[in-house]
Motif scaffolding. Structure first.
Motif, mmCIF file in Angstrom:
data_model
loop_
_atom_site.group_PDB
_atom_site.id
_atom_site.type_symbol
_atom_site.label_atom_id
_atom_site.label_comp_id
_atom_site.label_asym_id
_atom_site.label_seq_id
_atom_site.Cartn_x
_atom_site.Cartn_y
_atom_site.Cartn_z
ATOM 1 N N ARG A 349 0.838 -1.214 0.000
ATOM 2 C CA ARG A 349 0.000 0.000 0.000
ATOM 3 C C ARG A 349 0.865 1.254 0.000
ATOM 4 N N PHE A 350 1.960 1.198 0.736
ATOM 5 C CA PHE A 350 2.890 2.321 0.842
ATOM 6 C C PHE A 350 3.424 2.715 -0.539
ATOM 7 N N LEU A 351 3.723 1.716 -1.362
ATOM 8 C CA LEU A 351 4.216 2.001 -2.708
ATOM 9 C C LEU A 351 3.162 2.680 -3.574
ATOM 10 N N ARG A 352 1.906 2.225 -3.451
ATOM 11 C CA ARG A 352 0.861 2.674 -4.382
ATOM 12 C C ARG A 352 0.195 3.993 -3.970
ATOM 13 N N GLN A 353 0.055 4.232 -2.683
ATOM 14 C CA GLN A 353 -0.733 5.380 -2.223
ATOM 15 C C GLN A 353 -0.031 6.699 -2.536
ATOM 16 N N SER A 354 -0.817 7.649 -3.000
ATOM 17 C CA SER A 354 -0.258 8.928 -3.454
ATOM 18 C C SER A 354 0.352 9.733 -2.315
ATOM 19 N N GLN A 355 -0.164 9.561 -1.090
ATOM 20 C CA GLN A 355 0.410 10.315 0.019
ATOM 21 C C GLN A 355 1.785 9.787 0.441
ATOM 22 N N THR A 360 2.545 3.438 -9.350
ATOM 23 C CA THR A 360 1.372 2.661 -9.777
ATOM 24 C C THR A 360 1.729 1.451 -10.635
ATOM 25 N N ASP A 361 2.946 1.338 -11.073
ATOM 26 C CA ASP A 361 3.353 0.201 -11.909
ATOM 27 C C ASP A 361 3.307 -1.078 -11.074
ATOM 28 N N ARG A 362 2.421 -2.016 -11.430
ATOM 29 C CA ARG A 362 2.221 -3.230 -10.643
ATOM 30 C C ARG A 362 3.410 -4.178 -10.706
ATOM 31 N N ARG A 363 4.333 -3.950 -11.615
ATOM 32 C CA ARG A 363 5.541 -4.780 -11.676
ATOM 33 C C ARG A 363 6.549 -4.402 -10.592
ATOM 34 N N LEU A 364 6.334 -3.269 -9.959
ATOM 35 C CA LEU A 364 7.247 -2.799 -8.910
ATOM 36 C C LEU A 364 6.667 -3.141 -7.551
ATOM 37 N N VAL A 365 7.352 -4.032 -6.848
ATOM 38 C CA VAL A 365 6.919 -4.522 -5.540
ATOM 39 C C VAL A 365 8.148 -4.565 -4.629
ATOM 40 N N PHE A 366 7.966 -5.010 -3.393
ATOM 41 C CA PHE A 366 9.122 -5.055 -2.487
ATOM 42 C C PHE A 366 10.242 -5.909 -3.074
ATOM 43 N N HIS A 367 9.880 -7.025 -3.704
ATOM 44 C CA HIS A 367 10.896 -7.916 -4.267
ATOM 45 C C HIS A 367 11.722 -7.234 -5.351
ATOM 46 N N SER A 368 11.249 -6.094 -5.851
ATOM 47 C CA SER A 368 12.008 -5.355 -6.863
ATOM 48 C C SER A 368 13.346 -4.864 -6.314
ATOM 49 N N PHE A 369 13.436 -4.673 -4.993
ATOM 50 C CA PHE A 369 14.733 -4.310 -4.403
ATOM 51 C C PHE A 369 15.762 -5.409 -4.710
ATOM 52 N N ARG A 370 15.324 -6.654 -4.615
ATOM 53 C CA ARG A 370 16.226 -7.785 -4.878
ATOM 54 C C ARG A 370 16.658 -7.793 -6.342
#
Length: 427
Positions: A349-355, A360-370
């Motif tokens: 939620r932290f990644l997606r929420q505007s505040q 908004t790119d759904r390919r970017l998630v926490f695992h993207s750090f890896r």
């Protein structure tokens, strides 16, 4: 003695195997395998030839013939056909004892009386599985049983295919369907290995590829990293309620600089952060309340100097002085006891929420750090075996499974990396 084509070995024991003709594959799968429960090659050869004769008799009849006209070969000690084999003298006592022990009639094992019985048998043999995996297996067993309404022994290859197609038609993702089929196959394999089923009819069933490739995770581009490390978490010391206190500040930073998995970071104890002669390091290990994905996941990971400059060593010392056991002591474990479970949901939620980040790119998630860390290593010329050792990846070649990468090489590799963004000082 040359080995007959009907014999193979597994974990030191001989197994009988025979390919199934195409016409019979809907009932038995591609291959029939049976544990001969012997390490003696002479005994194994005699028993394999006997089973081969019985299966060949069965295959010689039309596949539409009623099953009870030609009963499946039983396990060793329970021959279904009155086929007489004159064994050599050394194996006669073994065959004689097996024949004496064989009951005149035998029914199916209670372990395969129905799918739930098979699930309970599987669970009894897999006591070390994570609670989440156990619950997932049970849920799948109930839905699979409701769909099939057959016992494990009644299942045919076409039944598993129909289940796969049902899942795809209702819109399940192909990755999800593959996972569910693997669960079914794992349970059937357990019964097959124990001799309770003549074949694993789910083994090797593939899920067709989508015409359009499924969206895959990707590395964070630089602008996304600037957004993450430019939020109010770092500029105003904001600490969202579900962010696990200081975890929301340090876990993303550590993930970028180490490539570690979410749970590996969230389950760190204060004692797992080591001040080594060569610098600060994370000791990623499985212990009480900690899990690792594979054996190669146990490792020492040198910390990048930018993480230390951001104040991480001071944070660790504060946690140690306060007497905390867990490095991120404010994280609340989920119902499976995973310290990163709830944090992972919040971070999505932290990644997606505007505040917060507004990514908004759904390919970017926490695992993207890896993914970002692996890409960074490749761009900086770090050898594959070195960045595999840093991230706890299993090597792709047999040779890489021998020996360990010296810690000095790991330290040098991390020191050679220039992170794609400047890490902020955590106040």
């Amino acid at each position: 003695m040359s080995r007959t084509s009907y014999l193979t070995t597994h974990h030191g024991s001989f197994w009988f195997q025979i390919r199934v003709p195409v016409a019979h594959q809907p009932r038995h799968g591609l291959r029939v395998r049976t544990n001969l429960q012997t390490t003696d090659p002479a005994v194994a050869k005699t028993l394999a030839l006997r089973l081969a004769a019985e299966w060949l008799v069965r295959f010689s009849h039309e596949p539409e013939a009623p099953l009870d006209e030609h009963p499946l070969p039983a396990e060793i000690g329970q021959p279904p056909l009155p086929l007489v084999v004159a064994p050599p003298e050394p194996v006669a006592p073994a065959l004689s004892r097996a024949a004496q022990a064989a009951p005149e009639t035998s029914g199916p094992s209670p372990h395969v009386a129905d799918m739930l019985a098979l699930y309970r048998y599987w669970r009894g043999l897999n006591t070390d599985r994570a609670p989440s995996t156990v619950r997932e297996f049970e849920r799948l067993t109930r839905t699979f049983d409701k769909f099939m309404q057959k016992t494990p022994a009644q299942l045919m290859r076409t039944d598993i295919t129909a289940y796969r197609d049902h899942l795809l038609q209702r819109g399940d993702a192909r990755k999800t369907v593959t996972k569910k089929l693997s669960f079914v196959s794992a349970m059937l394999q357990t019964a097959y290995d124990a001799g309770y089923l003549p074949a694993n009819v789910a083994r090797g069933l593939k899920v067709p590829r989508a015409k359009v490739e499924t969206i895959k995770r990707m590395s964070f581009p630089k602008d996304s990293l600037i957004r993450i490390f430019g939020t109010r978490v770092y500029t105003e010391r904001a600490r969202p309620l579900a962010g696990g206190g200081e975890a929301i500040a340090w876990v993303p930073m550590l993930a970028l600089a180490t490539g570690a998995r979410l749970e590996e970071l969230c389950q760190l104890r204060v004692a797992d952060v080591l001040e080594h002669d060569l610098g600060w390091m994370l000791n990623i290990e499985d212990g009480e309340g900690q899990r690792v994905k594979t054996s190669s996941s146990r490792r020492l990971v040198p910390l990048h100097s930018d993480v230390i400059a951001a104040g991480f060593a001071h944070f660790v010392q504060d946690q140690r002085r306060s007497g905390h056991e867990w490095l991120f002591s404010d994280l609340e474990p989920d119902h499976d006891g995973r310290r990163g479970g709830n944090f992972g949901k919040f971070f999505a939620r932290f990644l997606r929420q505007s505040q917060w980040c507004g990514i908004t790119d759904r390919r970017l998630v926490f695992h993207s750090f890896r993914h970002t860390f692996k890409t960074l290593c490749r761009e900086n010329g770090v050898a594959e075996e070195v960045h595999d050792a840093l991230t706890g990846h299993v090597g792709s070649t047999v040779g890489r499974s021998y020996g360990m990468v010296p810690i000095e090489r790991l330290v040098a590799a991390v020191g050679s990396l220039k992170l794609p963004v400047d890490l902020p000082r955590v106040m």
